[in-house]
Design a protein around this motif. Structure first.
Motif, short mmCIF file in Angstrom:
data_model
loop_
_atom_site.label_atom_id
_atom_site.label_comp_id
_atom_site.label_asym_id
_atom_site.label_seq_id
_atom_site.Cartn_x
_atom_site.Cartn_y
_atom_site.Cartn_z
N THR A 1 0.84 -1.20 0.00
CA THR A 1 0.00 0.00 0.00
C THR A 1 0.87 1.25 0.00
OG1 THR A 1 -0.13 0.07 2.41
CG2 THR A 1 -1.84 -1.16 1.27
N GLY A 2 0.33 2.30 -0.58
CA GLY A 2 1.01 3.58 -0.64
C GLY A 2 0.43 4.37 -1.79
N THR A 3 0.70 5.66 -1.81
CA THR A 3 0.26 6.46 -2.95
C THR A 3 0.77 5.80 -4.22
OG1 THR A 3 0.43 8.42 -1.57
CG2 THR A 3 0.22 8.77 -3.94
N VAL A 4 2.05 5.45 -4.24
CA VAL A 4 2.64 4.59 -5.26
C VAL A 4 2.95 3.28 -4.53
CG1 VAL A 4 4.54 4.24 -6.87
CG2 VAL A 4 3.60 6.53 -6.53
N ALA A 5 2.13 2.29 -4.73
CA ALA A 5 2.29 1.04 -3.98
C ALA A 5 3.55 0.29 -4.40
CB ALA A 5 1.07 0.15 -4.18
N LEU A 6 3.90 0.39 -5.68
CA LEU A 6 5.01 -0.40 -6.21
C LEU A 6 5.80 0.43 -7.21
CD1 LEU A 6 6.34 -3.20 -6.34
CD2 LEU A 6 4.63 -3.83 -8.06
N ASP A 7 7.05 0.70 -6.90
CA ASP A 7 7.94 1.48 -7.76
C ASP A 7 8.92 0.52 -8.42
OD1 ASP A 7 9.82 3.12 -8.95
OD2 ASP A 7 10.05 4.44 -7.21
N LEU A 8 8.69 0.22 -9.71
CA LEU A 8 9.52 -0.70 -10.48
C LEU A 8 10.32 0.02 -11.57
CD1 LEU A 8 7.00 -3.65 -11.03
CD2 LEU A 8 8.89 -3.55 -9.41
N GLU A 9 10.54 1.30 -11.39
CA GLU A 9 11.26 2.06 -12.41
C GLU A 9 12.64 1.45 -12.66
OE1 GLU A 9 13.04 6.54 -13.06
OE2 GLU A 9 11.38 6.26 -11.69
N GLN A 10 12.94 1.15 -13.92
CA GLN A 10 14.22 0.62 -14.39
C GLN A 10 14.62 -0.69 -13.73
OE1 GLN A 10 17.11 3.77 -14.12
NE2 GLN A 10 16.03 5.02 -15.60
N VAL A 11 13.65 -1.49 -13.30
CA VAL A 11 13.93 -2.82 -12.74
C VAL A 11 14.17 -3.79 -13.88
CG1 VAL A 11 12.91 -4.76 -11.47
CG2 VAL A 11 12.69 -2.43 -10.59
N LEU B 1 6.11 -12.57 -11.56
CA LEU B 1 4.84 -13.22 -11.22
C LEU B 1 4.09 -12.24 -10.35
CD1 LEU B 1 6.29 -16.75 -10.41
CD2 LEU B 1 5.20 -15.99 -12.52
N PHE B 2 3.08 -11.61 -10.92
CA PHE B 2 2.44 -10.43 -10.35
C PHE B 2 0.95 -10.66 -10.23
CE2 PHE B 2 2.54 -5.89 -9.65
CZ PHE B 2 1.30 -5.43 -10.07
N ALA B 3 0.44 -10.67 -9.01
CA ALA B 3 -1.00 -10.77 -8.80
C ALA B 3 -1.62 -9.38 -8.94
CB ALA B 3 -1.30 -11.34 -7.43
N PRO B 4 -2.75 -9.25 -9.64
CA PRO B 4 -3.34 -7.92 -9.85
C PRO B 4 -3.78 -7.23 -8.56
CG PRO B 4 -4.74 -9.65 -10.79
CD PRO B 4 -3.49 -10.31 -10.30
N ASP B 5 -4.00 -7.98 -7.49
CA ASP B 5 -4.41 -7.35 -6.23
C ASP B 5 -3.23 -7.02 -5.32
OD1 ASP B 5 -3.80 -9.99 -5.62
OD2 ASP B 5 -5.51 -10.27 -4.28
N PHE B 6 -2.00 -7.22 -5.79
CA PHE B 6 -0.82 -6.89 -4.98
C PHE B 6 -0.76 -5.41 -4.64
CE2 PHE B 6 3.59 -5.52 -4.48
CZ PHE B 6 4.06 -6.40 -3.50
N PRO B 7 -0.88 -4.50 -5.63
CA PRO B 7 -0.76 -3.08 -5.28
C PRO B 7 -2.08 -2.48 -4.80
CG PRO B 7 -0.92 -3.29 -7.65
CD PRO B 7 -0.96 -4.69 -7.08
N ASP B 8 -2.00 -1.74 -3.72
CA ASP B 8 -3.11 -0.90 -3.26
C ASP B 8 -2.62 0.53 -3.40
OD1 ASP B 8 -5.31 0.25 -2.14
OD2 ASP B 8 -4.98 -0.53 -0.12
N GLY B 9 -2.62 1.00 -4.65
CA GLY B 9 -2.08 2.29 -5.02
C GLY B 9 -1.54 2.18 -6.45
N LEU B 10 -0.82 3.17 -6.88
CA LEU B 10 -0.28 3.20 -8.24
C LEU B 10 0.93 2.28 -8.39
CD1 LEU B 10 -0.38 7.06 -8.80
CD2 LEU B 10 -2.03 5.37 -9.61
N VAL B 11 1.20 1.86 -9.62
CA VAL B 11 2.40 1.11 -9.96
C VAL B 11 3.21 1.97 -10.91
CG1 VAL B 11 3.34 -0.96 -11.06
CG2 VAL B 11 1.26 -1.12 -9.67
N ASP B 12 4.47 2.26 -10.57
CA ASP B 12 5.34 3.10 -11.39
C ASP B 12 6.29 2.20 -12.19
OD1 ASP B 12 7.08 4.92 -12.52
OD2 ASP B 12 7.60 5.91 -10.65
N LEU B 13 6.10 2.17 -13.52
CA LEU B 13 6.95 1.36 -14.40
C LEU B 13 7.86 2.24 -15.25
CD1 LEU B 13 4.21 -1.12 -15.66
CD2 LEU B 13 5.95 -1.55 -13.92
N THR B 14 7.89 3.54 -15.02
CA THR B 14 8.65 4.44 -15.88
C THR B 14 10.15 4.28 -15.71
OG1 THR B 14 8.56 6.19 -14.23
CG2 THR B 14 6.87 6.19 -15.95
#
Length: 173
Positions: free
Chosen positions: A143-153, A160-173
């Protein structure tokens, strides 16, 4: 550095700012913080292990910091519960994991407070991380405003990503 295994299983640590402050720790073996109870931040920035780093079942009332750490096996946080009111609950920018990064099986982060509501608090920040195997985000919640920050990962095998994992935004930039 030695080739031994370090395992303070079930330890209870308290600190005003840091419950455990071990930046740049080096070992040729494994480090297990399984079932750790920490009232305060656990800081392992720049750690180097020759094997696994296990934080399974840990409860941290602060953040778990692994910025720039190099793990020679898996980094496991299965069932870990991380809570931070001022920063990401898992802070692991530029992390390098030779095998799998496991944030699953009950892993849960909680972040933010009313005092910092306008700030983009991240639940899990692993930007710039390199994972040689799989990034597993299942049966877990961030959880978080941005729940998951994956920038440049970069992940060597798959995410293996469950759609209910993030409670907030996901940053893929």
């Amino acid at each position: 550095p030695d080739g031994g295994h370090h395992s303070p299983r079930g330890a209870h640590l308290t600190g005003a700012r840091f419950a455990l402050h071990a930046p740049e720790i080096r070992t040729g073996g494994q480090v297990h913080l399984t079932d750790l109870r920490a009232s305060g931040t656990v800081k392992l920035d720049g750690a180097r292990t020759g094997g696994n780093l296990g934080c399974d079942g840990a409860c941290v009332g602060g953040n778990l910091g692994c910025d720039g750490a190099c793990v020679g096996g898996n980094l496991g946080c299965d069932g870990a519960r991380l809570t931070s009111s001022t920063d990401a609950a898992l802070v692991a920018a530029d992390l390098q994991v030779d095998d799998n990064l496991l944030l699953s099986n009950g892993f849960h982060t909680t972040t933010g407070s009313t005092a910092v509501a306008a700030v983009r608090i991240r639940g899990v920040r692993i930007r710039g991380a390199r994972v040689g195997g799989q990034l597993v985000l299942r049966d877990a919640k961030a959880t978080g405003t941005v729940a998951l920050d994956l920038e440049q990962v970069r992940v060597g095998v798959k995410i293996l990503f469950a759609p209910d994992f993030p409670d907030g935004l996901v940053d893929l930039t």
